[in-house]
Design a protein around this motif. Structure first.
Motif, short mmCIF file in Angstrom:
data_model
loop_
_atom_site.label_atom_id
_atom_site.label_comp_id
_atom_site.label_asym_id
_atom_site.label_seq_id
_atom_site.Cartn_x
_atom_site.Cartn_y
_atom_site.Cartn_z
N TRP A 125 45.33 20.12 75.74
CA TRP A 125 44.85 20.10 77.13
C TRP A 125 45.57 21.10 78.03
CZ3 TRP A 125 44.44 14.06 77.89
CH2 TRP A 125 43.30 13.59 77.21
N PRO A 126 46.88 21.32 77.87
CA PRO A 126 47.52 22.27 78.78
C PRO A 126 47.35 23.74 78.39
CG PRO A 126 49.18 21.28 77.37
CD PRO A 126 47.86 20.61 77.03
N ALA A 127 46.77 24.02 77.24
CA ALA A 127 46.79 25.39 76.71
C ALA A 127 46.17 26.40 77.67
CB ALA A 127 46.11 25.44 75.34
N HIS A 201 36.69 22.01 72.61
CA HIS A 201 37.76 23.00 72.74
C HIS A 201 37.25 24.42 72.54
CE1 HIS A 201 41.45 20.49 73.12
NE2 HIS A 201 40.57 19.56 72.73
N LEU A 202 36.29 24.58 71.65
CA LEU A 202 35.70 25.90 71.45
C LEU A 202 35.01 26.37 72.74
CD1 LEU A 202 34.07 25.24 67.97
CD2 LEU A 202 36.16 26.54 68.40
N HIS A 341 37.32 12.48 82.10
CA HIS A 341 38.26 13.46 81.54
C HIS A 341 38.45 13.15 80.06
CE1 HIS A 341 42.10 15.23 80.31
NE2 HIS A 341 41.91 16.12 81.26
N PRO A 342 38.34 14.14 79.19
CA PRO A 342 38.23 15.58 79.44
C PRO A 342 36.82 16.08 79.68
CG PRO A 342 38.38 15.21 77.09
CD PRO A 342 38.51 13.86 77.74
N GLY A 343 35.85 15.17 79.71
CA GLY A 343 34.48 15.58 80.00
C GLY A 343 34.28 15.92 81.46
N ASN A 428 53.78 14.37 75.79
CA ASN A 428 54.35 15.49 76.52
C ASN A 428 53.27 16.44 77.02
OD1 ASN A 428 56.77 15.01 74.24
ND2 ASN A 428 57.51 15.53 76.29
N PHE A 429 52.34 16.77 76.12
CA PHE A 429 51.29 17.71 76.49
C PHE A 429 50.35 17.12 77.55
CE2 PHE A 429 52.03 19.38 72.01
CZ PHE A 429 52.81 20.44 72.44
#
Length: 536
Positions: A125-127, A201-202, A341-343, A428-429
């Motif tokens: 998620w943070p990427a 994610h794609l 979330h994440p939608g 953490n992420f």
């Protein structure tokens, strides 16, 4: 694929030992700072409470857990999540697993696998938003492998086209349901949406970067095959809706009419939300690429028949096909809120479902494992309640003594690893991603600046966050209000911004207009140009 792994490892070692310590150290620092220095985040200490900055971080964490005000430990935690991702997920390597690369056990908890009913997705998620898009690449590459094994699983297990993956996978891209040596349970083993969720994610990578080549060659084919499986998997119910059957809501149960615990249902909300999300993303992608019109029209028609979101008698978003009684109202999973979330299905503009999602979280409570609290930070940020999100940050950063018996209460170990417990890196992420969501949101095709800023962060600044559409954002605020922001256009797309205060583009006559959702400003951009946003 026939590689000599021993030779590859020995060649790398031999190459490294030829360099001096200072060469290796300086090379490492330069490499790390190339990524890490893209983002800075600071919150001003507005209370002026003496903080013993020379204390070891574990002692400061203890003090923070006991109520001390220490905004620097919060921003440290934010950056620590970025450090962990930089260090555990690099292009050409495998994705970060449940422990990243920091497992100390011969047999890691949950085998350091990829649990794809939430945990693996949470790792990334943070990427994009925290300017680490390259660190997303290992997951995006691994999904390509999973889609290949998933085709065989779809065919051999279900006589279906396309590809499928279940709740758990590994380095070798296992896609079939796992059974824990005969001790499996449908509540976790029998879930068919792992692949569908991962395809998000794609598409998110495309939404942040605008990389149409990636969308056409890597994302779209895999997304399409996932949708093809879904079209085979869906069945029509007696009311003409398309539903998933059987269907589960990851790791949660309900009570049937006789009061007996059950896990298998029809059209669970998470199933339907994930499929809607996949169909929406594919429809948009097809339009963007100007391709596959017939398939797009099929998806549009099928999407209209998908079983819709439902609100229960107590005002919460229903998790199952019927308004079943829950077996554990404080369960760590709240999978039915995927659309929040994440939608992007549930927004302030879908008022009834937005309020139902909020009621669901209120009923669920803040209790949970480390990663569960992390997800709740993101949910409350999407609900634009910064103070509640902040209270969960404080709970996530609750000191957990590793020498004491596992109590099941999530928090943070002395080294800042997330305590599920035991250690799972996903919390953490999620914490880092949640803090970013409090500062910047862009899921709804506009950029919302400071959507969930808590009172505890009344003054501060952030630099280098990334918004969907390809925009790099810096912001400065005080008294809980935006002062100014800079927007660097990475792709030259149109920029739409929502703020809570009236703003304008510096040195222009473009001024925000008041709407029901805040102050809105729209402007065309040129690739590489930076625009100054100032408060009126």
């Amino acid at each position: 694929d026939g590689k000599d792994e021993n030779k590859i490892a020995s060649d790398r070692i031999n190459k490294a030992v030829k360099k001096s310590y200072s060469q290796l150290f300086n090379s490492h620092i330069a490499d790390y700072k190339h990524y890490f220095d893209r983002v800075s985040f600071a919150v001003k200490d507005t209370v002026n409470t003496p903080i013993k900055l020379k204390l070891p971080s574990n002692e400061r964490l203890k003090a923070y857990s006991n109520g001390a005000y220490d905004p620097k430990i919060e921003t440290l935690y934010f950056q620590y999540g970025r450090y962990l991702l930089i260090s555990s997920s690099r292009p050409g390597g495998p994705p970060a697993n449940l422990q990243g690369i920091w497992n100390k056990e011969l047999r890691a908890p949950w085998s350091s696998n990829y649990t794809i009913n939430i945990n693996t997705q949470m790792n990334y998620w943070p990427a994009e938003v925290t300017n680490l898009s390259e660190m997303h690449q290992p997951l995006l590459d691994w999904i390509q492998s999973l889609a290949k094994t998933g085709k065989a699983t779809a065919r051999e297990f279900y006589n279906a086209k396309g590809w499928v993956a279940h709740h758990n996978s590994d380095l070798w891209a296992l896609s079939n349901p796992v059974g824990d040596k005969g001790d499996g349970d449908p509540v976790w083993a029998n879930w068919w949406m792992g692949g569908n969720w991962l395809t998000q994610h794609l598409y998110e990578h495309y939404r942040f970067t605008g990389d149409k080549k990636f969308l056409a060659e890597k994302a779209y084919p895999v997304m399409k095959d996932a949708a093809i499986f879904s079209l085979d998997w869906l069945v029509e119910d007696k009311n003409g809706y398309l539903v998933t059957a059987p269907s589960t809501s990851p790791e949660n149960k309900f009570k049937d009419s006789k009061g007996k615990e059950q896990s298998v249902s029809v059209a669970t909300t998470m199933d339907m939300s994930i499929i809607r999300d996949l169909f929406d993303n594919l429809i948009e992608a097809s339009e963007t690429l100007g391709t596959d019109k017939a398939f797009r029209e099929t998806l549009i028609a099928k999407r209209a028949k998908l079983y819709p979101l439902q609100i229960g008698k107590n005002g919460t978003l229903m998790e199952w096909y019927k308004d079943f009684e829950e077996t554990d109202i404080h369960h760590r999973h709240a999978s039915h809120l995927f659309g929040l979330h994440p939608g992007r299905e549930i927004t302030p503009l879908t008022t009834d479902f937005f309020n139902a999602a909020k009621k669901s979280l209120e009923v669920r409570g803040d209790e949970g494992t480390g990663w569960s609290k992390g997800w709740k930070i993101n949910w409350w940020a999407r609900l634009q309640d910064g103070d509640h999100a902040y209270s969960l940050i404080r709970q996530l950063l609750n000191y957990v003594d590793p020498s004491k018996k596992n109590t099941g209460a999530g928090g943070t170990y002395p080294n800042f690893f997330d305590a599920h417990p035991p250690f799972q890196i996903d919390g953490n992420f999620a914490g880092t991603a949640g803090m970013a969501e409090m500062l910047l949101q862009s899921q709804a095709n506009y950029i919302h600046l400071l959507p969930a800023l808590p009172k505890a962060w009344s003054e501060g600044h952030v630099k280098g966050l990334i918004a969907r559409g390809g925009f790099e954002i810096d912001m400065d605020w005080s008294k809980q209000q935006l002062n100014n922001a800079t927007v660097k256009s990475l792709n030259g797309a149109e920029c739409i911004i929502i703020t809570k205060v009236p703003v304008k583009i510096k040195d222009s006559d473009i001024v925000s207009q008041k709407t029901d959702n805040g102050y809105k400003i729209s402007f065309k951009t040129s690739k590489g140009k930076t625009y100054q946003i100032v408060k009126l």
